[in-house]
Design an enzyme around this catalytic site. Structure first.
Site, PDB file in Angstrom:
ATOM      1  N   HIS A   2       6.154 -29.363  64.479  1.00  0.00           N
ATOM      2  CA  HIS A   2       5.151 -29.118  63.427  1.00  0.00           C
ATOM      3  C   HIS A   2       4.029 -30.156  63.366  1.00  0.00           C
ATOM      4  O   HIS A   2       2.879 -29.773  63.175  1.00  0.00           O
ATOM      5  CB  HIS A   2       5.790 -28.998  62.038  1.00  0.00           C
TER       6      HIS A   2
ATOM      7  N   HIS B  98       4.020 -21.018  60.751  1.00  0.00           N
ATOM      8  CA  HIS B  98       3.049 -20.010  61.221  1.00  0.00           C
ATOM      9  C   HIS B  98       3.729 -18.770  61.814  1.00  0.00           C
ATOM     10  O   HIS B  98       3.074 -17.976  62.495  1.00  0.00           O
ATOM     11  CB  HIS B  98       2.109 -20.628  62.261  1.00  0.00           C
TER      12      HIS B  98
ATOM     13  N   ASP C  30       5.503 -27.461  69.910  1.00  0.00           N
ATOM     14  CA  ASP C  30       4.519 -26.419  69.586  1.00  0.00           C
ATOM     15  C   ASP C  30       3.479 -26.179  70.695  1.00  0.00           C
ATOM     16  O   ASP C  30       2.656 -27.059  70.973  1.00  0.00           O
ATOM     17  CB  ASP C  30       3.745 -26.785  68.307  1.00  0.00           C
TER      18      ASP C  30
ATOM     19  N   GLU D 226       4.956 -21.435  67.793  1.00  0.00           N
ATOM     20  CA  GLU D 226       4.320 -20.996  66.535  1.00  0.00           C
ATOM     21  C   GLU D 226       2.793 -21.039  66.551  1.00  0.00           C
ATOM     22  O   GLU D 226       2.163 -20.418  65.703  1.00  0.00           O
ATOM     23  CB  GLU D 226       4.847 -21.814  65.344  1.00  0.00           C
ATOM     24  N   ASN D 227       2.195 -21.785  67.486  1.00  0.00           N
ATOM     25  CA  ASN D 227       0.726 -21.872  67.535  1.00  0.00           C
ATOM     26  C   ASN D 227       0.154 -21.350  68.856  1.00  0.00           C
ATOM     27  O   ASN D 227      -0.982 -21.654  69.209  1.00  0.00           O
ATOM     28  CB  ASN D 227       0.264 -23.318  67.358  1.00  0.00           C
TER      29      ASN D 227
ATOM     30  N   HIS E 266       2.886 -31.980  65.760  1.00  0.00           N
ATOM     31  CA  HIS E 266       2.190 -31.942  67.051  1.00  0.00           C
ATOM     32  C   HIS E 266       2.050 -33.321  67.690  1.00  0.00           C
ATOM     33  O   HIS E 266       1.418 -33.444  68.739  1.00  0.00           O
ATOM     34  CB  HIS E 266       0.810 -31.279  66.944  1.00  0.00           C
TER      35      HIS E 266
ATOM     36  N   HIS F 170      11.521 -27.827  61.742  1.00  0.00           N
ATOM     37  CA  HIS F 170      10.061 -27.758  61.719  1.00  0.00           C
ATOM     38  C   HIS F 170       9.539 -28.269  60.373  1.00  0.00           C
ATOM     39  O   HIS F 170       9.613 -27.577  59.360  1.00  0.00           O
ATOM     40  CB  HIS F 170       9.670 -26.288  61.929  1.00  0.00           C
TER      41      HIS F 170
END
Ligand SMILES: [Fe+2]
Ligand SMILES: [Fe+2]
Length: 271
Positions: free
Chosen positions: A178, A68, A8, A39-40, A180, A153
């Protein structure tokens, strides 16, 4: 064949680390294919079209998403025209975009990438195991793909390890995203599939999973939201996993964690 997966990307710090370091890594290690979870990437929430293009320009062949996926509203429209941007395959059939992509690398290899969302400590979603199984059956290793990467994820490391054993011998890599936080369980399973329960993030680790600590800590202490999460802007660590596969079998011959820059200890030993 050499593949690189990066976890991510969080905010500007994560995007800058990818832009600054990825082209050099591709040149140095000769990666044939790079997959990045984005996604982030846009202020910690979702992925704008501009930031998607930035990751692609830096060398990502495929960009994956997660829970996300549609936090940035424009993703609902531009994902339809971007075959290399994946949202989880087990979202509702009505969700725009796709959950799997077969790409051809510069060297002529066919790589199938699948993105799926887990169910343990996550919101309700269709069965990820059967969804990924169907995608792999439609494009099997060796016959139709020289390598297959599954970005799973989810929150629970056990669920990702379950997916690893479920797909062992049928895909090249199952990697979690997911949380992190990079896990130290990277290894090759019995039938030759690489597994790492979480790739970790490309973000500033002087933080709480990429966010300035004040507000998440406040919510842990009081249960009351007093503001928004702000992505941490210090130097990011690039986190992920690098692997080498035998194109004849699609299975792993070499695997290494990747942790470069920022406050986490370096890792990409003798790859
Ligand atoms: Fe994330
Ligand atoms: Fe997520």
């Amino acid at each position: 064949m050499r593949l690189l997966f990066l976890g991510d990307v969080v905010g500007r710090a994560g995007r800058d680390a990818v832009t600054d370091r990825l082209p050099g890594l591709i040149a140095e290690y000769g990666f044939d294919c790079v997959v990045v979870n984005g996604e982030n990437a846009s202020h910690g929430r979702g992925l704008t079209e501009q930031h998607f293009q930035g990751l692609r320009d830096a060398g990502a062949d495929v960009v994956t998403l997660g829970d996300h996926a549609f936090d940035q509203r424009d993703t609902l429209t531009y994902i339809g025209r971007e075959p290399t941007l994946l949202r989880p395959i087990n979202m509702a059939p009505e969700a725009p975009g796709r959950g799997a992509a077969l790409i051809e690398t510069r060297g002529g290899y066919r790589v199938l990438v699948i993105n799926a969302l887990g169910r343990v400590f996550m919101g309700p979603i269709d069965d990820p195991f059967r969804a990924v199984e169907a995608a792999v059956a439609a494009c099997p290793l060796v016959e139709q793909a020289d390598a297959i990467i599954v970005d799973f994820h989810t929150e629970a490391t056990s669920e990702i390890q379950g997916m690893g054993f479920f797909l062992d011998g049928k895909v090249s890599l199952v990697v979690g995203t997911h949380t992190h936080i990079p896990t130290a369980d990277y290894r090759v399973l019995r039938a030759g599939t690489g597994l790492m329960a979480d790739a970790g993030m490309c973000g500033d680790f002087d933080s709480i999973i990429g966010v300035e600590p004040d507000e998440p800590l406040n919510r842990f202490l009081t249960g009351i939201s007093q503001g928004r999460f702000t992505p941490s802007e210090g130097e990011a660590t690039l986190c992920g996993v690098a692997l080498e596969t035998d194109p004849k079998t699609g299975l792993v011959t070499k695997l290494s964690p990747v942790r470069i820059g920022g406050v986490l200890a370096q890792a990409l030993p003798q790859f």
